[in-house]
Design a protein around this motif. Sequence first.
Motif, PDB file in Angstrom:
ATOM      1  N   SER A  33      15.574 -14.631 -16.463  1.00  0.00           N
ATOM      2  CA  SER A  33      15.117 -14.003 -17.344  1.00  0.00           C
ATOM      3  C   SER A  33      13.603 -13.605 -16.411  1.00  0.00           C
ATOM      4  O   SER A  33      12.718 -14.658 -16.101  1.00  0.00           O
ATOM      5  N   VAL A  34      12.881 -12.188 -17.095  1.00  0.00           N
ATOM      6  CA  VAL A  34      12.035 -12.358 -17.118  1.00  0.00           C
ATOM      7  C   VAL A  34      11.187 -11.647 -17.636  1.00  0.00           C
ATOM      8  O   VAL A  34      11.325 -11.315 -18.890  1.00  0.00           O
ATOM      9  N   TYR A  69      12.188 -10.491 -21.724  1.00  0.00           N
ATOM     10  CA  TYR A  69      11.728 -10.092 -23.121  1.00  0.00           C
ATOM     11  C   TYR A  69      10.715  -9.181 -23.895  1.00  0.00           C
ATOM     12  O   TYR A  69       9.550  -8.758 -22.603  1.00  0.00           O
ATOM     13  N   VAL A  70      10.913  -9.301 -24.630  1.00  0.00           N
ATOM     14  CA  VAL A  70       9.483  -8.168 -25.491  1.00  0.00           C
ATOM     15  C   VAL A  70       9.925  -8.541 -26.571  1.00  0.00           C
ATOM     16  O   VAL A  70      10.716  -9.198 -27.220  1.00  0.00           O
ATOM     17  N   PRO A  71       8.278  -8.983 -26.469  1.00  0.00           N
ATOM     18  CA  PRO A  71       8.041  -8.920 -28.599  1.00  0.00           C
ATOM     19  C   PRO A  71       8.253  -7.989 -29.483  1.00  0.00           C
ATOM     20  O   PRO A  71       8.465  -7.274 -29.081  1.00  0.00           O
ATOM     21  N   VAL A 108      22.527 -13.413 -28.879  1.00  0.00           N
ATOM     22  CA  VAL A 108      21.668 -14.173 -29.396  1.00  0.00           C
ATOM     23  C   VAL A 108      21.256 -15.425 -28.331  1.00  0.00           C
ATOM     24  O   VAL A 108      22.139 -15.556 -28.490  1.00  0.00           O
ATOM     25  N   ARG A 109      19.832 -14.947 -28.151  1.00  0.00           N
ATOM     26  CA  ARG A 109      19.743 -16.438 -27.170  1.00  0.00           C
ATOM     27  C   ARG A 109      19.093 -17.219 -28.498  1.00  0.00           C
ATOM     28  O   ARG A 109      18.533 -17.068 -29.462  1.00  0.00           O
ATOM     29  N   ASP A 157      18.621  -5.199 -17.134  1.00  0.00           N
ATOM     30  CA  ASP A 157      19.977  -5.237 -16.953  1.00  0.00           C
ATOM     31  C   ASP A 157      20.177  -5.172 -18.278  1.00  0.00           C
ATOM     32  O   ASP A 157      20.910  -4.823 -19.201  1.00  0.00           O
ATOM     33  N   ALA A 158      19.105  -5.942 -18.979  1.00  0.00           N
ATOM     34  CA  ALA A 158      19.473  -6.789 -20.431  1.00  0.00           C
ATOM     35  C   ALA A 158      18.403  -6.297 -20.928  1.00  0.00           C
ATOM     36  O   ALA A 158      16.714  -7.722 -20.683  1.00  0.00           O
ATOM     37  N   VAL A 159      18.063  -6.103 -22.005  1.00  0.00           N
ATOM     38  CA  VAL A 159      16.011  -6.889 -22.906  1.00  0.00           C
ATOM     39  C   VAL A 159      16.709  -7.770 -24.158  1.00  0.00           C
ATOM     40  O   VAL A 159      17.411  -7.433 -25.004  1.00  0.00           O
ATOM     41  N   VAL A 160      15.745  -8.559 -24.016  1.00  0.00           N
ATOM     42  CA  VAL A 160      15.634  -9.870 -24.930  1.00  0.00           C
ATOM     43  C   VAL A 160      14.591  -9.200 -25.949  1.00  0.00           C
ATOM     44  O   VAL A 160      13.171  -9.731 -25.595  1.00  0.00           O
TER      45      VAL A 160
END
Length: 294
Positions: free
Chosen positions: A204-205, A9-11, A88-89, A27-30
């Motif tokens: 999720s990190v 997760y990134v703001p 999309v989450r 692996d994935a950027v949210v």
Amino acid sequence: MTVVRSWLYVPGDRPDRIAKALAGPADAVVVDLEDAVAVAAKDEARRTVVKTLAEGARVFVRINAPASSAGEADLAALAASDVKPAGVRVPKAEDPDELRRVADTLGVALYPILESALGVENALALATAHPLVAGISLGEADLAADLRVAGGDALVWPRSRVVVAARAAGLPSPVQSVWTAVRDLDGLRTSTEAGRRAGFFGRSVIHPSQIPVVHEVCAPDPAETAWARELVGRLAESGEAAWIDHHGQFVDAAIVARAQWVLTLATNAESGEKHVTDPAKSRPTPENDVTVAK
């Protein structure tokens, strides 16, 4: 098959951190439009997301709850964007009809997050609400608050529920909720190992220092990989439907499926080796914390 182990997760209102995240080992950027972004910065975050997508970055986006005014604005911005996110989450997921509306509006893979008692009760209905639903998971902080519990063992049943619902719907194993004690990497490891045993895969990190731990836990050990290669090799040579191996273990279609999954994980781990770093060398500091999200 690409297996996603870490979802960072990134703001959404921090383009500098988005760039760093995209260049990092996740692996994935949210990109987060929800909890990590203050109300006053929501519009700026939406513009940043659309710009990031236009630049060709492959990112996922966590929108605000679709029924909220902020969520409606998120949907409008993403629907109008020429380039769509990888997925999309969707937080606060409870209503399958609402999830179908989001799917029809955006036309991208959806990952509903179950964060309430009602969401957990509707787990299978949400998992099967639309062909674009690609995975379900729990938001444990909000769920614990809604259930009026302190977390931990009190969430064992909801965790099992979401695992069963995901697999019953033919979806991947659920992604584990974030570990919020950012500096406690030993606790993260223990929790992630327990999650894997309970049927979760990946996590999720909220800080890059957590990624190597999650990747290591998600990788099968060498002995398990060797067993899987031997078993699948035997199957290819003999074509037998069932047999007893030289360890005395009965092997049938279910065991073969397990071995094939192990090999998928091993291949994924091997292809991502260049990303593995020493967690001790990337422990978080107040200056480089990415975000705090659930």
